[in-house]
Design a protein around this motif. Sequence first.
Motif, PDB file in Angstrom:
ATOM      1  N   ARG A  17       8.429   2.683 -38.022  1.00  0.00           N
ATOM      2  CA  ARG A  17       7.279   3.558 -37.787  1.00  0.00           C
ATOM      3  C   ARG A  17       7.540   4.451 -36.563  1.00  0.00           C
ATOM      4  N   GLU A  18       6.644   5.397 -36.339  1.00  0.00           N
ATOM      5  CA  GLU A  18       6.758   6.258 -35.171  1.00  0.00           C
ATOM      6  C   GLU A  18       6.618   5.406 -33.912  1.00  0.00           C
ATOM      7  N   GLY A  19       7.516   5.586 -32.956  1.00  0.00           N
ATOM      8  CA  GLY A  19       7.533   4.744 -31.764  1.00  0.00           C
ATOM      9  C   GLY A  19       6.746   5.324 -30.597  1.00  0.00           C
ATOM     10  N   TYR A  20       6.790   4.630 -29.480  1.00  0.00           N
ATOM     11  CA  TYR A  20       6.110   5.087 -28.259  1.00  0.00           C
ATOM     12  C   TYR A  20       6.978   4.708 -27.046  1.00  0.00           C
ATOM     13  N   THR A  21       6.816   5.518 -25.974  1.00  0.00           N
ATOM     14  CA  THR A  21       7.585   5.306 -24.748  1.00  0.00           C
ATOM     15  C   THR A  21       6.623   4.976 -23.616  1.00  0.00           C
ATOM     16  N   GLU A  22       6.944   3.950 -22.848  1.00  0.00           N
ATOM     17  CA  GLU A  22       6.097   3.577 -21.714  1.00  0.00           C
ATOM     18  C   GLU A  22       6.965   3.086 -20.551  1.00  0.00           C
ATOM     19  N   ARG A  23       6.307   3.025 -19.388  1.00  0.00           N
ATOM     20  CA  ARG A  23       7.004   2.556 -18.186  1.00  0.00           C
ATOM     21  C   ARG A  23       7.091   1.032 -18.199  1.00  0.00           C
ATOM     22  N   VAL A  24       8.167   0.525 -17.623  1.00  0.00           N
ATOM     23  CA  VAL A  24       8.282  -0.911 -17.398  1.00  0.00           C
ATOM     24  C   VAL A  24       7.724  -1.172 -15.994  1.00  0.00           C
ATOM     25  N   LEU A  25       6.576  -1.813 -15.935  1.00  0.00           N
ATOM     26  CA  LEU A  25       5.872  -1.910 -14.657  1.00  0.00           C
ATOM     27  C   LEU A  25       5.111  -3.218 -14.562  1.00  0.00           C
ATOM     28  N   ASN A  26       5.185  -3.829 -13.361  1.00  0.00           N
ATOM     29  CA  ASN A  26       4.356  -4.995 -13.059  1.00  0.00           C
ATOM     30  C   ASN A  26       3.341  -4.550 -12.005  1.00  0.00           C
ATOM     31  N   GLY A  27       2.071  -4.486 -12.393  1.00  0.00           N
ATOM     32  CA  GLY A  27       1.028  -3.983 -11.502  1.00  0.00           C
ATOM     33  C   GLY A  27       0.900  -4.783 -10.227  1.00  0.00           C
ATOM     34  N   PHE A  28       1.069  -6.097 -10.309  1.00  0.00           N
ATOM     35  CA  PHE A  28       0.949  -6.930  -9.108  1.00  0.00           C
ATOM     36  C   PHE A  28       2.091  -6.656  -8.125  1.00  0.00           C
ATOM     37  N   ALA A  29       3.317  -6.530  -8.664  1.00  0.00           N
ATOM     38  CA  ALA A  29       4.465  -6.244  -7.800  1.00  0.00           C
ATOM     39  C   ALA A  29       4.314  -4.870  -7.143  1.00  0.00           C
ATOM     40  N   GLN A  30       3.822  -3.904  -7.906  1.00  0.00           N
ATOM     41  CA  GLN A  30       3.625  -2.566  -7.355  1.00  0.00           C
ATOM     42  C   GLN A  30       2.549  -2.557  -6.272  1.00  0.00           C
ATOM     43  N   ALA A  31       1.442  -3.248  -6.514  1.00  0.00           N
ATOM     44  CA  ALA A  31       0.354  -3.312  -5.538  1.00  0.00           C
ATOM     45  C   ALA A  31       0.821  -3.972  -4.245  1.00  0.00           C
ATOM     46  N   GLN A  32       1.642  -5.033  -4.366  1.00  0.00           N
ATOM     47  CA  GLN A  32       2.158  -5.701  -3.177  1.00  0.00           C
ATOM     48  C   GLN A  32       3.071  -4.767  -2.394  1.00  0.00           C
ATOM     49  N   MET A  33       3.863  -3.972  -3.110  1.00  0.00           N
ATOM     50  CA  MET A  33       4.736  -3.011  -2.433  1.00  0.00           C
ATOM     51  C   MET A  33       3.909  -1.972  -1.678  1.00  0.00           C
ATOM     52  N   PHE A  34       2.804  -1.523  -2.287  1.00  0.00           N
ATOM     53  CA  PHE A  34       1.924  -0.573  -1.608  1.00  0.00           C
ATOM     54  C   PHE A  34       1.352  -1.178  -0.328  1.00  0.00           C
ATOM     55  N   ARG A  35       0.901  -2.431  -0.415  1.00  0.00           N
ATOM     56  CA  ARG A  35       0.329  -3.094   0.763  1.00  0.00           C
ATOM     57  C   ARG A  35       1.373  -3.256   1.858  1.00  0.00           C
ATOM     58  N   ASP A  36       2.566  -3.663   1.477  1.00  0.00           N
ATOM     59  CA  ASP A  36       3.630  -3.849   2.469  1.00  0.00           C
ATOM     60  C   ASP A  36       4.083  -2.515   3.055  1.00  0.00           C
ATOM     61  N   THR A  37       4.007  -1.459   2.254  1.00  0.00           N
ATOM     62  CA  THR A  37       4.323  -0.124   2.766  1.00  0.00           C
ATOM     63  C   THR A  37       3.353   0.271   3.869  1.00  0.00           C
ATOM     64  N   SER A  38       2.054   0.007   3.653  1.00  0.00           N
ATOM     65  CA  SER A  38       1.045   0.324   4.668  1.00  0.00           C
ATOM     66  C   SER A  38       1.263  -0.485   5.940  1.00  0.00           C
ATOM     67  N   THR A  39       1.528  -1.775   5.760  1.00  0.00           N
ATOM     68  CA  THR A  39       1.701  -2.648   6.920  1.00  0.00           C
ATOM     69  C   THR A  39       2.900  -2.227   7.759  1.00  0.00           C
ATOM     70  N   PHE A  40       4.019  -1.949   7.088  1.00  0.00           N
ATOM     71  CA  PHE A  40       5.208  -1.552   7.838  1.00  0.00           C
ATOM     72  C   PHE A  40       5.005  -0.202   8.526  1.00  0.00           C
ATOM     73  N   ALA A  41       4.397   0.752   7.832  1.00  0.00           N
ATOM     74  CA  ALA A  41       4.149   2.065   8.438  1.00  0.00           C
ATOM     75  C   ALA A  41       3.254   1.929   9.661  1.00  0.00           C
ATOM     76  N   ASN A  42       2.274   1.034   9.572  1.00  0.00           N
ATOM     77  CA  ASN A  42       1.364   0.801  10.692  1.00  0.00           C
ATOM     78  C   ASN A  42       2.112   0.229  11.893  1.00  0.00           C
ATOM     79  N   ARG A  43       2.898  -0.817  11.660  1.00  0.00           N
ATOM     80  CA  ARG A  43       3.631  -1.464  12.754  1.00  0.00           C
ATOM     81  C   ARG A  43       4.727  -0.555  13.315  1.00  0.00           C
ATOM     82  N   ASN A  44       5.354   0.211  12.434  1.00  0.00           N
ATOM     83  CA  ASN A  44       6.435   1.075  12.891  1.00  0.00           C
ATOM     84  C   ASN A  44       5.900   2.243  13.714  1.00  0.00           C
ATOM     85  N   ALA A  45       4.759   2.796  13.320  1.00  0.00           N
ATOM     86  CA  ALA A  45       4.146   3.883  14.101  1.00  0.00           C
ATOM     87  C   ALA A  45       3.772   3.380  15.489  1.00  0.00           C
ATOM     88  N   TYR A  46       3.218   2.184  15.562  1.00  0.00           N
ATOM     89  CA  TYR A  46       2.878   1.580  16.853  1.00  0.00           C
ATOM     90  C   TYR A  46       4.138   1.371  17.688  1.00  0.00           C
TER      91      TYR A  46
END
Length: 657
Positions: free
Chosen positions: A52-81
């Motif tokens: 049948r006609e196929g579909y294309t999507e991203r391979v993504l884990n929402g929890f892993a991505q959200a944790q990366m976002f949180r850690d990005t904020s934390t590191f940027a905060n500490r590094n700016a300080y």
Amino acid sequence: MAMNDLLTIGSSGVAAHQRLLMTTGNNIANVNTPGYSLQRTFYTADTLGGVREGYTERVLNGFAQAQMFRDTSTFANRNAYLESVSHIDAILSDDSLSLSSKFDDTFTQLHATTDNPTALSTRELALSQFHALTDRYRTLNEQYQVQEKNISQDIVEKADEANALITNIAEINKEIVAAGGSPLDGNNAILSDKRDQAIKELAELIDINTIVQDDGSTLVFMRSGQALVLQDDHTQLSIVDGDPDSTQKEMTLSLAGSTRIIGREDIGGTIGGLMEYRKTTLDTSRNQLGQLSIAMTDAFNTQNRLGMDLNGDIGGDIFTLPTFNGKEFSTNTAAGTISGSFIAGSGSEVTPYDYRVTFTSATTFEVQRYDGDQPIDAAIAGTIPPTNFQLDGMDWDFSSGPFAAGDRHLVQPVRDAAASMTVSMSQPEKLALASPIRVERELNNRGNATVSIDSIYDTDPTTSDFTSPGGYDVNGPAEVRINAVGDYEIYDGLGVLMATAPAASAGQQLFSNAVPALTPGYEINIDGDVQEGDVFTMGYNTDGFNDNYNALRLVDLQQQDLVRKSLATSGDNKMTMNDAYASVVSFVGGKTSEARVAASAANSLLEQSTQRHNSISGVNLDEEASNLIRFQQAYAASAQVISAAQETFQTLLSSVR
């Protein structure tokens, strides 16, 4: 149910594997594209044969991505300080900018004056060291001012970046929703990657949380819950002057016609790190520097006023103590203002704190000390009148009323004190290196006792027996005589008995132990054996220019505890000038060390979460190369199916003919 013919099955296979090859090629092409997520194309078998006609999507884990976002904020905060505090730490630790070395230079030159108190050359060098010392204070304070200005500009720029990212995220959300959430051609995957990359960049600036909607859009919120991106709207961030301190920039959030201030503790990211550094370290250490400058200038002024200069006059101030003005909150309903000055002789009582004055009525108020934005100790109550209120070595003037209940004022007495200090003395002969009082024993005394100055504590003509510009009151103690029982009788310059100190006092601190006690502005000791009739005299030290008594006391200031450590009124709550500066350096150094550890830990967490995210969503070239070969083979096989179908059809046609 009829099956699809062989040609249809082969054609669907060729089309399917061609798209698989395109997806694989796209993955390989974007292996180094920031924010790109691995894509996969999926097919299902057709019940009639083929795919049948196929579909294309991203391979993504929402929890892993959200944790990366949180850690990005934390590191940027500490590094700016860390980057900010490292700058001021390097300045304070630089020997060429150190106050400690300048203290040593100043006291070394003062010590040189003790060898020859009348030499103008050494006096001029000592005075030049005072100028150099004020320049050093001013240089350090300018570094604080420059960094404060740079941080404010950086915060504004980062807020503009955040606004651009927020707008971009909202626009991409609209594009994804307009596409109906269909991933058939893979375009939504590309749009989602662009949006998520913008979200990651936004996470570097402020701490955020995200919620993925069923229509493919993503809602973005600050960690405190304020919405940044909604389905149909997005916020606007602004940096405004603080109230009432315009140098303390604050962030506001505007959404749907409503604007509110966001506390720095709710911001996070780079912007939050800059604001945290400014409030908890930059302002605090700057106040400590200002406190040290007040304690030092007041100590030198006080000691110089206790001596006699080369003109034979009582000494005056070396430095000019600065004044200060309060800042009024915009919500005040009355036009009253607060000003103040530092009380001469009370520099060691000054603290490194800011103060907030809150009026509970038009005539009553409370004063709360603050270290940054943290209240210190209990509030102190005050009333008007009187219009002057004294606290922590300061005299506050409330005469510029009126005031109203609810009015608030911010007072920062030492914030710019280091920049405001100036040398008021212009003539080296004004350095008061000699004692203003001379004490002697009569040559025909039968005892071997000697008389010496215990201390000089007051030369103010209104409160002591010294007179202006340089002299001694005839009504002050002028002579001590030993009577028949060994008591010390104190007479004034007119021969009138003023008081008697008992023999039990052993001649120590004679005026304090006398009955009644005397306060001429100085204290004396008589040491040794006294005999009846022995006489000791006191008088102004006229022409006593070679005396270095007060020069030695000025030198002794280096080892005296002059700077307040805490709010305690007793115990070990004072420190020397060198210790006070070392405390400033240690405070900033400690903050730098803490920030370095925190930034390192945050970086490790970010590396782990990024690695986990990339292991799921990143492109693996080895895997894609394997897929490329597999899909090529499948494509070729599907093409063979089409070729077989054509040959079969040709065979069928031939048989019919």
